[in-house]
Motif scaffolding. Sequence first.
Motif, PDB file in Angstrom:
ATOM      1  N   VAL A 149       0.833  -1.206   0.000  1.00 29.22           N
ATOM      2  CA  VAL A 149       0.000   0.000   0.000  1.00 29.22           C
ATOM      3  C   VAL A 149       0.868   1.256   0.000  1.00 29.22           C
ATOM      4  O   VAL A 149       0.572   2.231  -0.712  1.00 29.22           O
ATOM      5  CB  VAL A 149      -0.947  -0.025   1.211  1.00 29.22           C
ATOM      6  CG1 VAL A 149      -1.571   1.333   1.456  1.00 29.22           C
ATOM      7  CG2 VAL A 149      -2.037  -1.073   1.008  1.00 29.22           C
ATOM      8  N   LEU A 150       1.928   1.256   0.772  1.00 26.83           N
ATOM      9  CA  LEU A 150       2.804   2.429   0.805  1.00 26.83           C
ATOM     10  C   LEU A 150       3.541   2.617  -0.519  1.00 26.83           C
ATOM     11  O   LEU A 150       3.798   3.748  -0.935  1.00 26.83           O
ATOM     12  CB  LEU A 150       3.806   2.303   1.950  1.00 26.83           C
ATOM     13  CG  LEU A 150       3.228   2.498   3.351  1.00 26.83           C
ATOM     14  CD1 LEU A 150       4.277   2.169   4.404  1.00 26.83           C
ATOM     15  CD2 LEU A 150       2.719   3.919   3.550  1.00 26.83           C
ATOM     16  N   ASP A 151       3.878   1.513  -1.178  1.00 24.44           N
ATOM     17  CA  ASP A 151       4.579   1.609  -2.456  1.00 24.44           C
ATOM     18  C   ASP A 151       3.651   1.959  -3.616  1.00 24.44           C
ATOM     19  O   ASP A 151       4.114   2.424  -4.663  1.00 24.44           O
ATOM     20  CB  ASP A 151       5.291   0.286  -2.770  1.00 24.44           C
ATOM     21  CG  ASP A 151       6.502   0.050  -1.874  1.00 24.44           C
ATOM     22  OD1 ASP A 151       6.943   1.006  -1.201  1.00 24.44           O
ATOM     23  OD2 ASP A 151       6.992  -1.091  -1.836  1.00 24.44           O
ATOM     24  N   ASP A 152       2.349   1.731  -3.445  1.00 23.59           N
ATOM     25  CA  ASP A 152       1.361   2.047  -4.482  1.00 23.59           C
ATOM     26  C   ASP A 152       0.176   2.765  -3.827  1.00 23.59           C
ATOM     27  O   ASP A 152      -0.926   2.221  -3.735  1.00 23.59           O
ATOM     28  CB  ASP A 152       0.902   0.767  -5.178  1.00 23.59           C
ATOM     29  CG  ASP A 152       0.055   1.038  -6.423  1.00 23.59           C
ATOM     30  OD1 ASP A 152      -0.198   2.235  -6.720  1.00 23.59           O
ATOM     31  OD2 ASP A 152      -0.356   0.069  -7.085  1.00 23.59           O
ATOM     32  N   PRO A 153       0.382   3.999  -3.358  1.00 24.48           N
ATOM     33  CA  PRO A 153      -0.658   4.685  -2.584  1.00 24.48           C
ATOM     34  C   PRO A 153      -1.937   4.948  -3.349  1.00 24.48           C
ATOM     35  O   PRO A 153      -2.993   5.148  -2.740  1.00 24.48           O
ATOM     36  CB  PRO A 153       0.028   6.001  -2.179  1.00 24.48           C
ATOM     37  CG  PRO A 153       1.155   6.180  -3.131  1.00 24.48           C
ATOM     38  CD  PRO A 153       1.617   4.804  -3.487  1.00 24.48           C
ATOM     39  N   ALA A 154      -1.891   4.915  -4.673  1.00 23.96           N
ATOM     40  CA  ALA A 154      -3.113   5.133  -5.459  1.00 23.96           C
ATOM     41  C   ALA A 154      -4.174   4.076  -5.168  1.00 23.96           C
ATOM     42  O   ALA A 154      -5.359   4.286  -5.434  1.00 23.96           O
ATOM     43  CB  ALA A 154      -2.785   5.137  -6.950  1.00 23.96           C
ATOM     44  N   LEU A 155      -3.761   2.938  -4.615  1.00 22.56           N
ATOM     45  CA  LEU A 155      -4.726   1.893  -4.269  1.00 22.56           C
ATOM     46  C   LEU A 155      -5.740   2.379  -3.244  1.00 22.56           C
ATOM     47  O   LEU A 155      -6.904   1.952  -3.253  1.00 22.56           O
ATOM     48  CB  LEU A 155      -3.996   0.662  -3.720  1.00 22.56           C
ATOM     49  CG  LEU A 155      -3.141  -0.123  -4.711  1.00 22.56           C
ATOM     50  CD1 LEU A 155      -2.266  -1.123  -3.958  1.00 22.56           C
ATOM     51  CD2 LEU A 155      -4.016  -0.831  -5.727  1.00 22.56           C
ATOM     52  N   VAL A 156      -5.309   3.247  -2.337  1.00 23.31           N
ATOM     53  CA  VAL A 156      -6.179   3.673  -1.237  1.00 23.31           C
ATOM     54  C   VAL A 156      -6.400   5.177  -1.177  1.00 23.31           C
ATOM     55  O   VAL A 156      -7.309   5.641  -0.471  1.00 23.31           O
ATOM     56  CB  VAL A 156      -5.621   3.196   0.125  1.00 23.31           C
ATOM     57  CG1 VAL A 156      -5.528   1.678   0.166  1.00 23.31           C
ATOM     58  CG2 VAL A 156      -4.259   3.823   0.420  1.00 23.31           C
ATOM     59  N   ALA A 157      -5.599   5.953  -1.873  1.00 22.30           N
ATOM     60  CA  ALA A 157      -5.662   7.414  -1.760  1.00 22.30           C
ATOM     61  C   ALA A 157      -7.064   7.931  -2.076  1.00 22.30           C
ATOM     62  O   ALA A 157      -7.652   7.599  -3.099  1.00 22.30           O
ATOM     63  CB  ALA A 157      -4.647   8.052  -2.696  1.00 22.30           C
ATOM     64  N   GLY A 158      -7.608   8.741  -1.158  1.00 25.02           N
ATOM     65  CA  GLY A 158      -8.921   9.334  -1.336  1.00 25.02           C
ATOM     66  C   GLY A 158     -10.073   8.371  -1.183  1.00 25.02           C
ATOM     67  O   GLY A 158     -11.219   8.727  -1.480  1.00 25.02           O
ATOM     68  N   ARG A 159      -9.820   7.167  -0.691  1.00 24.28           N
ATOM     69  CA  ARG A 159     -10.877   6.160  -0.579  1.00 24.28           C
ATOM     70  C   ARG A 159     -11.111   5.790   0.887  1.00 24.28           C
ATOM     71  O   ARG A 159     -10.267   6.017   1.751  1.00 24.28           O
ATOM     72  CB  ARG A 159     -10.490   4.909  -1.375  1.00 24.28           C
ATOM     73  CG  ARG A 159     -10.139   5.202  -2.824  1.00 24.28           C
ATOM     74  CD  ARG A 159      -9.774   3.963  -3.602  1.00 24.28           C
ATOM     75  NE  ARG A 159     -10.957   3.152  -3.909  1.00 24.28           N
ATOM     76  CZ  ARG A 159     -10.912   2.027  -4.595  1.00 24.28           C
ATOM     77  NH1 ARG A 159      -9.751   1.565  -5.046  1.00 24.28           N
ATOM     78  NH2 ARG A 159     -12.032   1.342  -4.840  1.00 24.28           N
ATOM     79  N   ASP A 160     -12.279   5.223   1.153  1.00 23.65           N
ATOM     80  CA  ASP A 160     -12.612   4.747   2.497  1.00 23.65           C
ATOM     81  C   ASP A 160     -12.141   3.298   2.624  1.00 23.65           C
ATOM     82  O   ASP A 160     -12.505   2.439   1.818  1.00 23.65           O
ATOM     83  CB  ASP A 160     -14.122   4.834   2.734  1.00 23.65           C
ATOM     84  CG  ASP A 160     -14.628   6.271   2.661  1.00 23.65           C
ATOM     85  OD1 ASP A 160     -13.989   7.147   3.280  1.00 23.65           O
ATOM     86  OD2 ASP A 160     -15.638   6.517   1.971  1.00 23.65           O
ATOM     87  N   VAL A 161     -11.359   3.035   3.660  1.00 26.68           N
ATOM     88  CA  VAL A 161     -10.665   1.758   3.800  1.00 26.68           C
ATOM     89  C   VAL A 161     -11.085   1.075   5.097  1.00 26.68           C
ATOM     90  O   VAL A 161     -11.204   1.704   6.149  1.00 26.68           O
ATOM     91  CB  VAL A 161      -9.139   1.986   3.814  1.00 26.68           C
ATOM     92  CG1 VAL A 161      -8.394   0.681   4.087  1.00 26.68           C
ATOM     93  CG2 VAL A 161      -8.678   2.600   2.496  1.00 26.68           C
ATOM     94  N   LEU A 162     -11.279  -0.239   5.010  1.00 23.66           N
ATOM     95  CA  LEU A 162     -11.479  -1.072   6.193  1.00 23.66           C
ATOM     96  C   LEU A 162     -10.305  -2.027   6.308  1.00 23.66           C
ATOM     97  O   LEU A 162      -9.986  -2.755   5.363  1.00 23.66           O
ATOM     98  CB  LEU A 162     -12.768  -1.886   6.072  1.00 23.66           C
ATOM     99  CG  LEU A 162     -12.985  -2.944   7.167  1.00 23.66           C
ATOM    100  CD1 LEU A 162     -13.227  -2.289   8.525  1.00 23.66           C
ATOM    101  CD2 LEU A 162     -14.130  -3.887   6.806  1.00 23.66           C
ATOM    102  N   ASP A 163      -9.660  -2.044   7.469  1.00 27.39           N
ATOM    103  CA  ASP A 163      -8.639  -3.038   7.780  1.00 27.39           C
ATOM    104  C   ASP A 163      -9.291  -4.100   8.650  1.00 27.39           C
ATOM    105  O   ASP A 163      -9.536  -3.891   9.838  1.00 27.39           O
ATOM    106  CB  ASP A 163      -7.461  -2.372   8.499  1.00 27.39           C
ATOM    107  CG  ASP A 163      -6.351  -3.359   8.855  1.00 27.39           C
ATOM    108  OD1 ASP A 163      -6.285  -4.422   8.212  1.00 27.39           O
ATOM    109  OD2 ASP A 163      -5.571  -3.061   9.765  1.00 27.39           O
ATOM    110  N   LEU A 164      -9.582  -5.240   8.040  1.00 21.52           N
ATOM    111  CA  LEU A 164     -10.307  -6.327   8.704  1.00 21.52           C
ATOM    112  C   LEU A 164      -9.360  -7.125   9.595  1.00 21.52           C
ATOM    113  O   LEU A 164      -8.266  -7.475   9.176  1.00 21.52           O
ATOM    114  CB  LEU A 164     -10.926  -7.232   7.649  1.00 21.52           C
ATOM    115  CG  LEU A 164     -11.741  -8.425   8.149  1.00 21.52           C
ATOM    116  CD1 LEU A 164     -13.023  -7.957   8.816  1.00 21.52           C
ATOM    117  CD2 LEU A 164     -12.044  -9.372   6.987  1.00 21.52           C
ATOM    118  N   ALA A 165      -9.814  -7.421  10.833  1.00 20.73           N
ATOM    119  CA  ALA A 165      -8.978  -8.157  11.789  1.00 20.73           C
ATOM    120  C   ALA A 165      -7.622  -7.474  11.909  1.00 20.73           C
ATOM    121  O   ALA A 165      -6.574  -8.049  11.648  1.00 20.73           O
ATOM    122  CB  ALA A 165      -8.834  -9.618  11.375  1.00 20.73           C
TER     123      ALA A 165
END
Length: 216
Positions: free
Chosen positions: A64-80
Amino acid sequence: MSTTAEFVRAHTRLAPVPFVPELVLHQADEPIELWELTEAAGAEQPPPFWAFAWAGGQALARHVLDDPALVAGRDVLDLATGSGLVAVAAAKAGARSVTANDIDPLSLAAAEVNACANGVKVALAEGDLLESGYADAGVILAGDVFYSREMAARVLPFLRAAAGRGALVLVGDPGRAYLPTQGMVRRSTYDVPVNEALESVPMRRTSVWQGHFTYR
């Protein structure tokens, strides 16, 4: 400071994450001792997954840190969420919002103090979302959740439903026995340093997977 946060701080040391050194995490120096301590607390207390940087979480945080476009500006859930490592990485990568979920109050306390240590904020959601569902996130992140047949059987319908409604689902996994790779796409693979006292090896080959899920 809450009692749970005090417990987390008392039994861990703040240190860089081996494979994600730009992030710091409260980690246990003596994992077996802490594991035995939580076992002594009774069957109602989950194992201290929150005190360690597991391979799947490290790989997913790195990705995720190496490809921030995956999450940038989006709502994220980190499950468990465990320690909250992946949630912290998503927040650092520019997610609009990050929710860390776990059934263990100590895990959420760890996620909160780890977020604070890294200068980010995450929301906390305690409880079993696998039962209730969670439709608010456009990205679902799951690090090292396929460690048992029972857990895999419960996680898969949740992830399958999320992918079916269009959410991006990413899983970090070091080759656990119950990972259903059929129909999934391997995005990347890393050699991740791990706690040898827990994993019996110093390094785990760990992949980040994306896709729709099947299970047999």
